[in-house]
Every structure is written in structure tokens, then in C-alpha cells.
Design a protein around this motif. Structure first.
Motif, PDB file in Angstrom:
ATOM      1  N   GLN A  13       0.837  -1.199   0.000  1.00 31.47           N
ATOM      2  CA  GLN A  13       0.000   0.000   0.000  1.00 31.47           C
ATOM      3  C   GLN A  13       0.871   1.248   0.000  1.00 31.47           C
ATOM      4  OE1 GLN A  13      -2.651  -0.364   3.393  1.00 31.47           O
ATOM      5  NE2 GLN A  13      -4.251  -1.222   2.090  1.00 31.47           N
ATOM      6  N   ALA A  14       0.305   2.333  -0.503  1.00 29.68           N
ATOM      7  CA  ALA A  14       1.015   3.604  -0.497  1.00 29.68           C
ATOM      8  C   ALA A  14       1.452   3.942   0.933  1.00 29.68           C
ATOM      9  CB  ALA A  14       0.122   4.708  -1.050  1.00 29.68           C
ATOM     10  N   GLY A  15       2.684   4.427   1.043  1.00 30.43           N
ATOM     11  CA  GLY A  15       3.252   4.724   2.342  1.00 30.43           C
ATOM     12  C   GLY A  15       4.041   3.580   2.945  1.00 30.43           C
ATOM     13  N   GLY A  16       3.926   2.407   2.344  1.00 29.39           N
ATOM     14  CA  GLY A  16       4.626   1.242   2.853  1.00 29.39           C
ATOM     15  C   GLY A  16       6.060   1.152   2.362  1.00 29.39           C
ATOM     16  N   SER A  17       6.700   0.034   2.700  1.00 24.93           N
ATOM     17  CA  SER A  17       8.106  -0.174   2.376  1.00 24.93           C
ATOM     18  C   SER A  17       8.323  -1.547   1.756  1.00 24.93           C
ATOM     19  CB  SER A  17       8.965  -0.057   3.633  1.00 24.93           C
ATOM     20  OG  SER A  17       8.876   1.222   4.212  1.00 24.93           O
ATOM     21  N   LEU A  18       9.355  -1.618   0.945  1.00 24.60           N
ATOM     22  CA  LEU A  18       9.834  -2.887   0.396  1.00 24.60           C
ATOM     23  C   LEU A  18      11.351  -2.831   0.324  1.00 24.60           C
ATOM     24  CD1 LEU A  18       7.504  -3.709  -2.649  1.00 24.60           C
ATOM     25  CD2 LEU A  18       7.666  -5.007  -0.522  1.00 24.60           C
ATOM     26  N   ARG A  19      11.971  -3.990   0.407  1.00 26.03           N
ATOM     27  CA  ARG A  19      13.415  -4.079   0.233  1.00 26.03           C
ATOM     28  C   ARG A  19      13.711  -5.055  -0.886  1.00 26.03           C
ATOM     29  NH1 ARG A  19      17.932  -7.069   3.888  1.00 26.03           N
ATOM     30  NH2 ARG A  19      19.654  -5.583   3.695  1.00 26.03           N
ATOM     31  N   LEU A  20      14.298  -4.545  -1.947  1.00 27.72           N
ATOM     32  CA  LEU A  20      14.707  -5.390  -3.058  1.00 27.72           C
ATOM     33  C   LEU A  20      16.137  -5.875  -2.842  1.00 27.72           C
ATOM     34  CD1 LEU A  20      13.350  -3.342  -6.102  1.00 27.72           C
ATOM     35  CD2 LEU A  20      12.152  -4.978  -4.638  1.00 27.72           C
ATOM     36  N   SER A  21      16.383  -7.099  -3.274  1.00 21.74           N
ATOM     37  CA  SER A  21      17.722  -7.663  -3.232  1.00 21.74           C
ATOM     38  C   SER A  21      18.139  -8.093  -4.629  1.00 21.74           C
ATOM     39  CB  SER A  21      17.769  -8.874  -2.303  1.00 21.74           C
ATOM     40  OG  SER A  21      17.434  -8.528  -0.983  1.00 21.74           O
ATOM     41  N   CYS A  22      19.428  -8.051  -4.875  1.00 29.08           N
ATOM     42  CA  CYS A  22      19.970  -8.492  -6.160  1.00 29.08           C
ATOM     43  C   CYS A  22      21.220  -9.301  -5.872  1.00 29.08           C
ATOM     44  CB  CYS A  22      20.296  -7.303  -7.044  1.00 29.08           C
ATOM     45  SG  CYS A  22      21.143  -7.737  -8.587  1.00 29.08           S
ATOM     46  N   GLN A  82      16.401  -0.306  -0.526  1.00 28.17           N
ATOM     47  CA  GLN A  82      15.373  -0.106   0.494  1.00 28.17           C
ATOM     48  C   GLN A  82      14.459   1.004   0.019  1.00 28.17           C
ATOM     49  OE1 GLN A  82      14.789  -1.747   3.517  1.00 28.17           O
ATOM     50  NE2 GLN A  82      12.908  -0.529   3.497  1.00 28.17           N
ATOM     51  N   MET A  83      13.181   0.707  -0.085  1.00 31.63           N
ATOM     52  CA  MET A  83      12.208   1.672  -0.603  1.00 31.63           C
ATOM     53  C   MET A  83      11.184   1.981   0.480  1.00 31.63           C
ATOM     54  SD  MET A  83      11.676   0.147  -4.455  1.00 31.63           S
ATOM     55  CE  MET A  83      10.792  -1.304  -3.875  1.00 31.63           C
ATOM     56  N   ASN A  84      11.162   3.213   0.927  1.00 30.36           N
ATOM     57  CA  ASN A  84      10.237   3.663   1.955  1.00 30.36           C
ATOM     58  C   ASN A  84       9.274   4.697   1.381  1.00 30.36           C
ATOM     59  OD1 ASN A  84      11.665   2.083   3.835  1.00 30.36           O
ATOM     60  ND2 ASN A  84      13.032   3.783   4.336  1.00 30.36           N
ATOM     61  N   SER A  85       8.192   4.935   2.102  1.00 34.44           N
ATOM     62  CA  SER A  85       7.196   5.933   1.696  1.00 34.44           C
ATOM     63  C   SER A  85       6.800   5.751   0.235  1.00 34.44           C
ATOM     64  CB  SER A  85       7.752   7.350   1.920  1.00 34.44           C
ATOM     65  OG  SER A  85       8.107   7.547   3.271  1.00 34.44           O
ATOM     66  N   LEU A  86       6.492   4.520  -0.114  1.00 40.97           N
ATOM     67  CA  LEU A  86       6.198   4.210  -1.510  1.00 40.97           C
ATOM     68  C   LEU A  86       4.928   4.913  -1.984  1.00 40.97           C
ATOM     69  CD1 LEU A  86       7.259   0.487  -1.454  1.00 40.97           C
ATOM     70  CD2 LEU A  86       8.091   2.186  -3.088  1.00 40.97           C
ATOM     71  N   LYS A  87       4.959   5.281  -3.254  1.00 40.09           N
ATOM     72  CA  LYS A  87       3.847   5.971  -3.893  1.00 40.09           C
ATOM     73  C   LYS A  87       3.352   5.149  -5.078  1.00 40.09           C
ATOM     74  CE  LYS A  87       6.167  10.389  -2.979  1.00 40.09           C
ATOM     75  NZ  LYS A  87       6.710  11.638  -3.591  1.00 40.09           N
ATOM     76  N   PRO A  88       2.097   5.329  -5.478  1.00 39.15           N
ATOM     77  CA  PRO A  88       1.604   4.590  -6.645  1.00 39.15           C
ATOM     78  C   PRO A  88       2.473   4.794  -7.888  1.00 39.15           C
ATOM     79  CG  PRO A  88      -0.227   5.549  -5.462  1.00 39.15           C
ATOM     80  CD  PRO A  88       1.021   6.076  -4.810  1.00 39.15           C
ATOM     81  N   GLU A  89       3.074   5.955  -8.029  1.00 43.07           N
ATOM     82  CA  GLU A  89       3.930   6.210  -9.189  1.00 43.07           C
ATOM     83  C   GLU A  89       5.256   5.467  -9.150  1.00 43.07           C
ATOM     84  OE1 GLU A  89       2.440   8.461  -7.197  1.00 43.07           O
ATOM     85  OE2 GLU A  89       3.704  10.250  -6.933  1.00 43.07           O
ATOM     86  N   ASP A  90       5.534   4.785  -8.042  1.00 43.87           N
ATOM     87  CA  ASP A  90       6.717   3.923  -7.974  1.00 43.87           C
ATOM     88  C   ASP A  90       6.450   2.549  -8.576  1.00 43.87           C
ATOM     89  OD1 ASP A  90       7.334   5.289  -4.712  1.00 43.87           O
ATOM     90  OD2 ASP A  90       8.390   5.788  -6.573  1.00 43.87           O
ATOM     91  N   THR A  91       5.217   2.281  -8.944  1.00 45.45           N
ATOM     92  CA  THR A  91       4.870   0.998  -9.543  1.00 45.45           C
ATOM     93  C   THR A  91       5.631   0.790 -10.848  1.00 45.45           C
ATOM     94  OG1 THR A  91       2.659   0.942  -8.567  1.00 45.45           O
ATOM     95  CG2 THR A  91       2.997  -0.346 -10.579  1.00 45.45           C
TER      96      THR A  91
END
Length: 124
Positions: A13-22, A82-91
Motif C-alpha cells: 500500500q502507499a506509504g509502505g516499504s519494500l526491500r529489493l535484493s539483487c 530499500q524503498m520507503n514511503s512508496l507511492k503509486p507512481e513507484d509501480t
């Protein structure tokens, strides 16, 4: 040759966080710059973040500054976003890339190897 495998994408959801790994394998990971790019449907691929091989130099797109953080663990051959404060435009589909040099670079043509991408979807 470098092989890159991204993970950590998903629906948030908007405002949430995700952490991507590579996770990288192949050529010596610690000697190359790493970056993250993204591509939204109907749009061109765009730069997100980059880090030099030492971790001492980083660049961010203006749209993600203060919200996203790139990091790397050379002992684990892994780079993170690390992605914080995610927005719909980050999709977008997020891609990890390995540079042709040890520097932090922002142009796509300065990267030699790319992962398969991981989907990030931010709902409003």
C-alpha cells in the motif's frame, strides 16, 4: 560474465516499504558499480539509484531521493534497494544492473549486465 537475480518485489500500500535484493554471481562483484533501474508500463526505463564498488559514492533519481536507499554487501555479492514511503507512481518492474566500471553511473548504456526484473506494485 555476471548473473543477476532480483527478489523482494510485491504488492504494497502507499506509504509502505519494500526491500529489493539483487544476488550476483560470476565476475568479481566487489570491483564493479551497481545500479537499479525501473520501467513502468508504457514508459521508458529510468534510472533509480547507483553505488560505486566501494559504496563510497551513490546517486539517486530526484523522484526517489530521501525515500530510497541503495546499499551493498560485497561479502554476500548482493546489492539492496530499500524503498520507503512508496507511492503509486513507484509501480514498475525494477531491474538490477552491473556497470562496466567500478564507479557509480547513471546511464543505462554504462551497464553491461541486467537482471530479469522484479515487479513492484503500490496501491493507493
Amino acid at each position: 560474465q555476471v548473473q543477476l537475480v532480483e527478489s523482494g518485489g510485491g504488492l504494497v500500500q502507499a506509504g509502505g516499504s519494500l526491500r529489493l535484493s539483487c544476488a550476483a554471481s560470476g565476475r568479481t562483484f566487489s570491483s564493479i558499480g551497481m545500479g537499479w533501474f525501473r520501467q513502468a508500463p508504457g514508459k521508458e526505463r529510468e534510472f533509480v539509484a547507483a553505488m560505486s564498488w566501494t559504496g563510497g559514492s551513490t546517486y539517486y533519481a530526484d523522484s526517489v531521493k530521501a525515500r530510497f536507499t541503495i546499499s551493498r554487501d560485497n561479502a554476500k555479492n548482493t546489492v539492496y534497494l530499500q524503498m520507503n514511503s512508496l507511492k503509486p507512481e513507484d509501480t514498475a518492474v525494477y531491474y538490477c544492473a552491473a556497470a562496466r566500471s567500478p564507479r557509480a553511473v547513471v546511464r543505462g548504456d554504462e551497464y553491461a549486465y541486467w537482471g530479469q526484473g522484479t515487479q513492484v506494485t503500490v496501491s493507493s
